[in-house]
Scaffold this active site. Sequence first.
Site, PDB file in Angstrom:
ATOM      1  N   SER A 295       1.246  -1.506  -0.037  1.00  0.00           N
ATOM      2  CA  SER A 295      -0.094   0.131   0.340  1.00  0.00           C
ATOM      3  C   SER A 295       0.834   1.500   0.137  1.00  0.00           C
ATOM      4  O   SER A 295       1.795   1.022   0.440  1.00  0.00           O
ATOM      5  CB  SER A 295      -0.670  -0.260   1.698  1.00  0.00           C
ATOM      6  OG  SER A 295      -1.941  -0.983   1.617  1.00  0.00           O
TER       7      SER A 295
HETATM    8  N1  SAH Z   1      -0.980  -4.713   3.717  1.00  0.00           N
HETATM    9  C1  SAH Z   1      -0.386  -5.041   3.188  1.00  0.00           C
HETATM   10  C2  SAH Z   1      -1.253  -4.730   1.920  1.00  0.00           C
HETATM   11  C3  SAH Z   1      -1.297  -6.127   0.739  1.00  0.00           C
HETATM   12  S1  SAH Z   1      -2.271  -5.942  -0.549  1.00  0.00           S
HETATM   13  C4  SAH Z   1       0.793  -3.497   2.625  1.00  0.00           C
HETATM   14  O1  SAH Z   1       1.028  -3.459   3.789  1.00  0.00           O
HETATM   15  O2  SAH Z   1       1.265  -4.957   2.235  1.00  0.00           O
HETATM   16  C5  SAH Z   1      -3.219  -6.965   0.220  1.00  0.00           C
HETATM   17  C6  SAH Z   1      -3.226  -8.229   0.318  1.00  0.00           C
HETATM   18  O3  SAH Z   1      -5.000  -8.737   1.073  1.00  0.00           O
HETATM   19  C7  SAH Z   1      -2.936  -9.200  -0.386  1.00  0.00           C
HETATM   20  O4  SAH Z   1      -1.550  -9.560  -0.183  1.00  0.00           O
HETATM   21  C8  SAH Z   1      -3.618 -10.507  -1.049  1.00  0.00           C
HETATM   22  O5  SAH Z   1      -3.166 -11.233  -1.737  1.00  0.00           O
HETATM   23  C9  SAH Z   1      -4.608 -10.499   0.390  1.00  0.00           C
HETATM   24  N2  SAH Z   1      -5.462 -10.697   0.806  1.00  0.00           N
HETATM   25  C10 SAH Z   1      -6.547 -10.517  -0.849  1.00  0.00           C
HETATM   26  N3  SAH Z   1      -7.880 -11.302   0.291  1.00  0.00           N
HETATM   27  C11 SAH Z   1      -7.744 -12.129   1.406  1.00  0.00           C
HETATM   28  C12 SAH Z   1      -8.115 -12.319   2.819  1.00  0.00           C
HETATM   29  N4  SAH Z   1      -9.364 -12.924   1.977  1.00  0.00           N
HETATM   30  N5  SAH Z   1      -7.905 -13.483   3.088  1.00  0.00           N
HETATM   31  C13 SAH Z   1      -6.061 -12.825   3.830  1.00  0.00           C
HETATM   32  N6  SAH Z   1      -5.998 -12.022   2.169  1.00  0.00           N
HETATM   33  C14 SAH Z   1      -6.113 -11.640   1.676  1.00  0.00           C
END
Ligand code: SAH
Length: 216
Positions: free
Chosen positions: A61
């Site tokens: 993000s």
């Molecule tokens: N907090 C992260 C943001 C990553 S983007 C950072 O700081 O880098 C969002 C993430 O949510 C992705 O890695 C995606 O694979 C995950 N995601 C999507 N749906 C999900 C679910 N149902 N359970 C767990 N993770 C999920």
Amino acid sequence: MAKFEQARETLISQLRSKGIRDERVLAVLGRTRRERFVSPKFEVRTYEDGPLPIEHGQTISQPYMVALMTECLELTGDESVLEIGTGSGYQSAVLAQLCREVVTIERFESLSATARDALRAEGHRNIRFELGDGTIGVREFAPYDAIIVTAAAPRVPESLYQQLKLTGRMVIPTGGADVQTLQVVEKRSAGPSIRDICGCRFVKLIGAEGWQDHSG
Ligand code: SAH
């Protein structure tokens, strides 16, 4: 590592001018080494205030969004926090420095493993790593003082609301697959109190109480 210090300071002044006010949050972003969570390919863009690609078509993000979402949780240091979407682990690193314990769940095993290695190498010992569908929460360690959902949900997942403590807060982007509204949901005895913060764009939250997986 001194190489990134100036860039980090510049980023913090940008976050201030964009409206981040919580000094504890700013201090933590000012010392969290984002370069440890970004692919070497994008190293020169580490301290730009924007999202960057990580594996599996996901993103780390934007720092402003990490700061804003963290600020919305109003952490004081003693909380147990659930994070949905470990991704790169950068948001988890920020949270770990502002609360007692973070439980973070990711659906992609390789992302979780890479994040875990980076977070351990950075010395964070108060993070639990879970693998699976975070839309149904992590019941084992519930209830939580705060929940942060770092992927876009069509609506607030009921299971997550249930796993929030009374007076607890959840920050979550909800809306369409392309654009969403960042919302803060507070659990009150009378029911949820919901506040809209701003427009935003996140990758999809995929799971039982999120979007369906069409990737095959
Ligand atoms: N907090 C992260 C943001 C990553 S983007 C950072 O700081 O880098 C969002 C993430 O949510 C992705 O890695 C995606 O694979 C995950 N995601 C999507 N749906 C999900 C679910 N149902 N359970 C767990 N993770 C999920």
